[in-house]
Scaffold this active site. Structure first.
Site, short mmCIF file in Angstrom:
data_model
loop_
_atom_site.label_atom_id
_atom_site.label_comp_id
_atom_site.label_asym_id
_atom_site.label_seq_id
_atom_site.Cartn_x
_atom_site.Cartn_y
_atom_site.Cartn_z
N SER A 175 21.95 -5.91 1.40
CA SER A 175 22.45 -6.86 0.29
C SER A 175 23.75 -7.55 0.69
O SER A 175 24.72 -6.74 1.32
CB SER A 175 22.58 -6.06 -0.83
N ASN B 130 21.72 -0.17 -4.44
CA ASN B 130 21.08 0.36 -3.51
C ASN B 130 21.48 1.94 -3.07
O ASN B 130 20.72 2.43 -2.59
CB ASN B 130 20.99 -0.55 -2.15
N HIS C 243 15.73 -2.79 20.87
CA HIS C 243 15.27 -3.51 19.75
C HIS C 243 13.70 -3.58 19.67
O HIS C 243 13.17 -3.36 18.47
CB HIS C 243 15.90 -4.85 19.53
N LEU D 242 12.11 -2.66 1.30
CA LEU D 242 11.42 -3.31 0.05
C LEU D 242 10.53 -3.95 0.24
O LEU D 242 9.85 -4.52 -0.65
CB LEU D 242 12.47 -3.88 -0.68
N TYR E 232 21.54 -10.35 15.80
CA TYR E 232 21.89 -11.03 14.43
C TYR E 232 23.07 -11.77 14.49
O TYR E 232 23.08 -12.60 13.66
CB TYR E 232 22.14 -9.71 13.61
N ILE F 9 17.88 1.31 5.39
CA ILE F 9 18.90 0.49 5.61
C ILE F 9 18.49 -0.64 4.83
O ILE F 9 18.26 -1.63 5.48
CB ILE F 9 19.06 0.40 7.13
#
Length: 272
Positions: free
Chosen positions: A230, A239, A107, A189, A49, A227
């Protein structure tokens, strides 16, 4: 009130946390600080990330004690193998600026590389040394999990997988239950693809909650850790606001029928 899920190594983790995927490095410290202030106690990061330094900055800028915060990061695909995985852990610890990780994950299995068992052995060592408290995997499928346990005798504490109403992963979740592995949902989501579904809209109207809150509540009632992400304080708070209502059995069944085996991310059997 936040629920904690027991892990198979005697530790536990908050059922609801927040993820740092696609959070820009220059915003990460703020997001971490605001998330902790809102009440989150689980932060999900990853080396790939590119924001582990911001994660660490956020941890140092809060009044919340380190031992109250569950910090996860992940070994990326180019660090598979025993020595490379150990280096990856060292680098993550240094970038974040912590003495230990609460959880370190592989990962992706990268089956074409065929080094995930060797990588797993390195994580087992790191746990024995106390540098990592719990170890798990992400995006592993049934054959990968069965091979890990068969060759090392050590089951991951969790498997973080893509999971949302359009990809419910019922068979894999059932395997996790049999193996004592917590299911943790990423992209929970589903990029909003189910927000307009009648089942979700009906539950939202009945409860007075948003479609996103309905879907996150669905994850919690399945027993999954989750997880969502936002970058806005208001989004982080929304959330987290999942504990004052419940979905009915009919709601759960109707949302389950949305499953279409539809991925938004890569196929774990092919991705490397």
């Amino acid at each position: 009130m936040q629920t904690r899920l027991a892990l198979n190594d005697g530790q536990s983790l908050p059922q609801l946390g927040f993820g740092l995927w696609q959070v820009p490095q220059d915003q990460t410290a703020r997001v971490v600080r605001e998330g902790l202030a809102a009440g989150y106690r689980l932060i999900d990061g990853a080396a790939i990330y590119g924001n582990e330094a911001g994660l660490g900055e956020g941890l140092r800028s809060t009044d919340v004690a380190r031992d109250e915060i569950f910090v996860t990061t992940k070994v990326w695909n180019d660090h598979h193998g025993h020595d490379a995985a150990r280096r990856a852990a060292d680098e993550s610890l240094k970038r974040i600026g912590v003495d230990y990780l609460d959880c370190l994950l592989i990962h992706w299995p990268c089956p074409d590389h065929d080094r995930y068992v060797e990588t797993w052995r390195a994580l087992i060592e790191l746990r024995a040394e106390g540098r990592v408290r719990s170890i798990g995997v992400s995006n592993f499928m049934a054959p990968h999990l069965e091979r890990l346990v068969g060759e090392t005798g050590v089951a991951p504490v969790l498997n973080q997988i893509e999971l949302h109403p359009r990809l419910a992963q019922a068979d894999l979740r059932a395997l996790h239950r049999r193996m004592g592995i917590v299911t943790q949902s990423w992209t929970p989501l589903g990029q909003g693809r189910s927000f307009d579904a009648p089942a979700v809209q009906a539950a939202a109207a009945r409860t007075g909650k948003t479609p996103a809150q309905v879907i996150l509540r669905w994850h919690l009632q399945l027993g999954c850790a989750v997880i969502p992400r936002s970058t806005r304080a208001a989004g982080l708070a929304e959330n987290l606001d999942l504990f004052g209502f419940a979905l009915t059995d009919d709601d759960m069944a109707a949302i389950a029928r949305l499953d279409a085996a539809e991925r938004t991310g890569p196929d774990p059997l092919l991705f490397s």
